[in-house]
Write a protein that holds these residues in place. Sequence first.
Motif, short mmCIF file in Angstrom:
data_model
loop_
_atom_site.label_atom_id
_atom_site.label_comp_id
_atom_site.label_asym_id
_atom_site.label_seq_id
_atom_site.Cartn_x
_atom_site.Cartn_y
_atom_site.Cartn_z
N SER A 8 0.83 -1.20 0.00
CA SER A 8 0.00 0.00 0.00
C SER A 8 0.87 1.26 0.00
CB SER A 8 -0.92 -0.02 1.22
OG SER A 8 -1.61 1.19 1.34
N TRP A 9 1.89 1.28 0.85
CA TRP A 9 2.77 2.44 0.88
C TRP A 9 3.56 2.57 -0.41
CZ3 TRP A 9 2.56 6.65 3.47
CH2 TRP A 9 1.92 6.67 4.70
N LEU A 10 3.98 1.46 -0.99
CA LEU A 10 4.69 1.50 -2.26
C LEU A 10 3.81 2.09 -3.35
CD1 LEU A 10 7.21 0.75 -3.91
CD2 LEU A 10 6.14 -1.47 -4.33
N LEU A 11 2.54 1.69 -3.38
CA LEU A 11 1.61 2.22 -4.36
C LEU A 11 1.40 3.72 -4.17
CD1 LEU A 11 -0.35 1.62 -6.68
CD2 LEU A 11 -2.10 1.22 -4.97
N LEU A 14 4.54 5.52 -5.43
CA LEU A 14 4.57 5.51 -6.90
C LEU A 14 3.55 6.47 -7.49
CD1 LEU A 14 5.10 1.71 -7.66
CD2 LEU A 14 6.76 3.57 -7.86
N LEU A 15 2.37 6.52 -6.93
CA LEU A 15 1.35 7.45 -7.42
C LEU A 15 1.81 8.90 -7.23
CD1 LEU A 15 -1.49 7.96 -8.54
CD2 LEU A 15 -2.31 7.92 -6.18
N PHE A 16 2.37 9.19 -6.06
CA PHE A 16 2.86 10.55 -5.81
C PHE A 16 3.97 10.91 -6.80
CE2 PHE A 16 6.04 13.30 -3.89
CZ PHE A 16 5.28 14.44 -3.70
N LEU A 17 4.92 10.00 -7.01
CA LEU A 17 6.02 10.29 -7.93
C LEU A 17 5.53 10.47 -9.36
CD1 LEU A 17 8.80 7.92 -6.56
CD2 LEU A 17 8.64 10.42 -6.35
N ALA A 18 4.53 9.68 -9.77
CA ALA A 18 3.99 9.82 -11.12
C ALA A 18 3.31 11.18 -11.29
CB ALA A 18 3.00 8.69 -11.40
N VAL A 19 2.52 11.57 -10.32
CA VAL A 19 1.84 12.87 -10.40
C VAL A 19 2.86 14.00 -10.35
CG1 VAL A 19 0.26 14.43 -9.18
CG2 VAL A 19 -0.35 12.05 -9.50
N PHE A 20 3.86 13.87 -9.50
CA PHE A 20 4.88 14.91 -9.37
C PHE A 20 5.70 15.03 -10.66
CE2 PHE A 20 8.95 16.58 -7.68
CZ PHE A 20 8.46 17.77 -7.17
N LEU A 50 -3.26 21.28 -7.75
CA LEU A 50 -4.51 21.68 -7.11
C LEU A 50 -5.66 20.75 -7.50
CD1 LEU A 50 -4.37 25.57 -7.30
CD2 LEU A 50 -4.21 24.14 -5.26
N ALA A 51 -5.70 20.36 -8.77
CA ALA A 51 -6.75 19.45 -9.23
C ALA A 51 -6.62 18.09 -8.55
CB ALA A 51 -6.70 19.29 -10.74
N PHE A 52 -5.39 17.61 -8.40
CA PHE A 52 -5.17 16.33 -7.73
C PHE A 52 -5.60 16.42 -6.26
CE2 PHE A 52 -2.43 13.43 -5.30
CZ PHE A 52 -2.79 12.23 -5.89
N ALA A 53 -5.20 17.50 -5.59
CA ALA A 53 -5.56 17.67 -4.18
C ALA A 53 -7.07 17.80 -4.01
CB ALA A 53 -4.85 18.88 -3.60
N PHE A 54 -7.71 18.53 -4.92
CA PHE A 54 -9.16 18.70 -4.85
C PHE A 54 -9.87 17.36 -5.05
CE2 PHE A 54 -13.26 19.99 -6.82
CZ PHE A 54 -13.77 20.71 -5.75
N GLY A 55 -9.39 16.54 -5.98
CA GLY A 55 -9.97 15.23 -6.21
C GLY A 55 -9.79 14.31 -5.01
N ALA A 56 -8.61 14.36 -4.39
CA ALA A 56 -8.37 13.54 -3.20
C ALA A 56 -9.29 13.97 -2.07
CB ALA A 56 -6.91 13.65 -2.79
N ALA A 57 -9.47 15.27 -1.89
CA ALA A 57 -10.36 15.77 -0.84
C ALA A 57 -11.80 15.33 -1.07
CB ALA A 57 -10.27 17.29 -0.75
N ILE A 58 -12.25 15.36 -2.30
CA ILE A 58 -13.62 14.90 -2.62
C ILE A 58 -13.75 13.41 -2.32
CG2 ILE A 58 -15.21 14.47 -4.53
CD1 ILE A 58 -14.46 17.18 -5.63
#
Length: 99
Positions: A8-11, A14-20, A50-58
């Motif tokens: 889970s932490w690896l995923l 990886l998701l954070f690095l891909a978005v970044f 901002l779009a990523f953070a807004f989607g995560a918050a929703i």
Amino acid sequence: MKLITQLSWLLRVLLFLAVFAFALMNTGPVTLRFFLGQTWETPMILVLLLAFAFGAAIGVLACLSRMLGQRREINKLERELNAAGDHTLPHDRGLPPQA
């Protein structure tokens, strides 16, 4: 269980690095057009993050009502169990937990 936590932490990493990395490749200026002719010019990296953070918050808000409902149900069941005079949970008495 530990393997699942590590995966889970690896995923997540990886998701954070891909978005970044995607955001870093898109640093050019972008103009956002809002209603009534309002515009906002900002780097695309900021818009993407901002779009990523807004989607995560929703997503978190969407899960919140179900989690609070389950918490209320657990509290109600614990009160009923205590009212019945049985102060131990089934797994405390050596019985396997119910699924």
